[in-house]
Design an enzyme around this catalytic site. Structure first.
Site, PDB file in Angstrom:
ATOM      1  N   CYS A  44       0.824  -1.212   0.000  1.00 56.80           N
ATOM      2  CA  CYS A  44       0.000   0.000   0.000  1.00 56.80           C
ATOM      3  C   CYS A  44       0.859   1.264   0.000  1.00 56.80           C
ATOM      4  O   CYS A  44       1.769   1.401   0.840  1.00 56.80           O
ATOM      5  CB  CYS A  44      -0.907   0.012   1.225  1.00 56.80           C
ATOM      6  N   CYS A  59      -1.836   6.301   6.753  1.00 60.33           N
ATOM      7  CA  CYS A  59      -3.240   6.007   7.038  1.00 60.33           C
ATOM      8  C   CYS A  59      -3.344   5.254   8.363  1.00 60.33           C
ATOM      9  O   CYS A  59      -2.497   4.426   8.689  1.00 60.33           O
ATOM     10  CB  CYS A  59      -3.818   5.173   5.895  1.00 60.33           C
ATOM     11  N   GLN A 116     -21.679  -7.251   9.519  1.00 60.47           N
ATOM     12  CA  GLN A 116     -20.256  -7.575   9.562  1.00 60.47           C
ATOM     13  C   GLN A 116     -19.567  -7.187   8.249  1.00 60.47           C
ATOM     14  O   GLN A 116     -20.076  -7.446   7.159  1.00 60.47           O
ATOM     15  CB  GLN A 116     -20.055  -9.069   9.821  1.00 60.47           C
ATOM     16  N   GLU A 138     -32.218  -4.652  20.028  1.00 60.72           N
ATOM     17  CA  GLU A 138     -31.317  -3.717  19.344  1.00 60.72           C
ATOM     18  C   GLU A 138     -31.814  -2.291  19.571  1.00 60.72           C
ATOM     19  O   GLU A 138     -33.024  -2.046  19.572  1.00 60.72           O
ATOM     20  CB  GLU A 138     -31.264  -4.030  17.838  1.00 60.72           C
ATOM     21  N   CYS A 145     -15.706  -7.866  19.323  1.00 58.68           N
ATOM     22  CA  CYS A 145     -14.748  -7.263  18.389  1.00 58.68           C
ATOM     23  C   CYS A 145     -13.618  -6.569  19.124  1.00 58.68           C
ATOM     24  O   CYS A 145     -12.752  -5.954  18.494  1.00 58.68           O
ATOM     25  CB  CYS A 145     -15.454  -6.297  17.444  1.00 58.68           C
TER      26      CYS A 145
END
Length: 456
Positions: free
Chosen positions: A77, A83, A288, A338, A413
């Site tokens: 990259c 970044c 996801q 949710e 996560c």
């Protein structure tokens, strides 16, 4: 005298990297002091310029690699190191998954306080071009030209990166059309410091199975001038685009999306299929980003749930209902919770489309919903927790434990907050029995994990 006193800022030291932190920095020792250096790999012998000397550690910047690690790889990259996205692109992917397994073990042990050996991390089917979603910030370069990209590490300076190696290649082509429209119509670009300008961001999402693409234009205003020209250009050039939505965000905030969505073309969102579940996905709904790895993760979570067909399954933080609906056939009853209204509506439509009749979806905060269900006398046998990165709050964990399920399956996560929640749940009577990392985010300093806790 501190052992770090012998190390001076701006000096150059020679040191060997032995590990990588879960933020992506290489770890070494020099004169007894711990040194953190980004973009180094275990096994590197490197020259490091000292940038900061703290009380307990030293922070450095890589000057050059004297002897490269066998695990070092070409990052490819052009904006790697600038970044803030990829932190591990310079490391061979097989080595990366081993490093991430180590992170999970460290968190469970150091933060959670458990001697639980995680299973080896399952690698992602793809380590590049795996993301189905990207949010490109809009800005201008030094010459005043419009750019799209991501934030520089630890800043809000936008790095021009329209063809990110983690995103589908067609996203870059879509950005070209939007950029041309913005330039030709004289569209103003948002300035975060001044809170002025119209175009804030472009948010693109693509269905891996359906092939459908949705585009969301985020603006600091109530309308997009000459929007019909952009809609015509995008829908003509890209036949897979089924949804173009305008998001209105006039708040002075770092949050990307505002609360109001206006559909300019096609549907309100896209559809896709994950683990056999066809779902509608609005721009605000969670889905996801790595389809292939998500299927591996959800299948592992289903195995850990060990459903027999007689259980009531409670799915907290259910998003568009994907993980719960993928398990619904194995449960007697499914209840999803949710807080995002659009996602709840997506989940209800998804259940109806699938012909799932044993599912109920509730819009609300996870803690409040858990307490409400408890008052209703609803006692789930298995609870699935798929919280945001910050993990679960104490009220949610207490409400879940008070319902006394047999098992709690956690999909996390952020394994640091997962380990913290392990400790809290242990105090409430639930002990972790197994943990399976899955690399949902190759090349970045993130790893996902499915784990099961059982009532003692």
């Amino acid at each position: 005298m501190s052992r770090n006193d012998a190390i001076k800022e701006k000096s150059v030291i020679k040191t060997e990297i032995t590990a990588v932190t879960n933020e992506g920095s290489g770890v070494s020792r020099y004169n007894g002091a711990v040194v953190f250096t980004p973009f180094t790999a275990p096994g590197d012998l490197a020259e490091v310029r000292v940038e900061k000397v703290g009380k307990s550690c030293v922070y450095g910047r890589l000057e050059r690699v004297l002897e490269p690690s066998a695990d070092r790889a070409d990052p490819v990259c052009p904006v790697f190191g600038e970044c803030g996205g990829c932190a591990l692109r310079h490391i061979d992917y097989a080595a990366e998954t081993k490093i991430k397994t180590g992170w999970v073990k460290d968190h469970i042990s150091r933060i959670g306080g458990f001697d639980l050996e995680p299973l080896p991390a399952i690698p992602s089917p793809k380590s590049d071009r795996y993301r189905n979603k990207a949010i490109y910030q809009a800005g201008r370069d030094k010459n005043g030209r419009i750019i799209f990209g991501f934030y520089r590490r630890k800043s809000h300076e936008i790095i021009n990166c329209e063809n990110c190696l983690l995103q589908p290649e067609e996203f870059a082509e879509i950005l070209k059309v939007i950029k041309f429209f913005a330039e030709q119509t004289g569209l103003s670009v948002y300035d975060e410091k001044e809170h002025r300008g119209l175009l804030r961001a472009v948010y693109i999402r693509k269905g891996e199975v359906s092939g459908e693409t949705g585009i969301c234009i985020v603006v600091n205003g109530k309308r997009l001038p000459k929007a019909e020209l952009l809609v015509s250009a995008l829908s003509t050039r890209f036949p897979d685009v089924v949804s173009i939505v305008l998001n209105i965000n006039e708040e002075r905030t770092n949050v990307v999306l505002g609360k109001k969505f206006v559909t300019l073309f096609g549907k309100d969102g896209i559809s896709d299929t994950l683990c056999g579940v066809t779902v509608d996905i609005s721009p605000a709904a969670f889905y996801q980003v790595n389809h292939g790895a998500a299927e591996l993760l959800y299948r592992k979570a289903a195995k850990l749930a060990a459903l027999t067909g007689e259980e009531t399954l409670l799915d907290l933080y259910c998003g568009a209902g994907t993980i719960g609906l993928s398990m619904a056939a194995g449960a007697k009853r499914l209840i999803g919770v949710e807080i995002v209204p659009q996602a709840v509506e997506n989940a209800r439509r998804n259940a109806e489309r699938m012909g799932v009749t044993n599912a109920e979806f509730i819009c609300g905060d996870a803690a409040e919903a858990s307490q409400t269900l408890q008052k209703r006398g609803l006692l789930p046998d298995v609870v699935v927790l798929d919280p945001p990165r910050k993990g679960c709050d104490l009220a949610t964990l207490e409400a879940v434990a008070a319902m006394r399920p047999k098992r709690i399956v956690m999909v996390s996560c952020d394994t640091a907050t997962m380990a913290r929640d392990f400790r809290t749940l242990a105090e409430l009577g639930y002990v972790p029995k197994a943990a399976q990392p899955v690399d949902m985010f190759p090349r970045t300093a993130n790893v996902e994990c499915a784990a099961v806790l059982e009532r003692e």
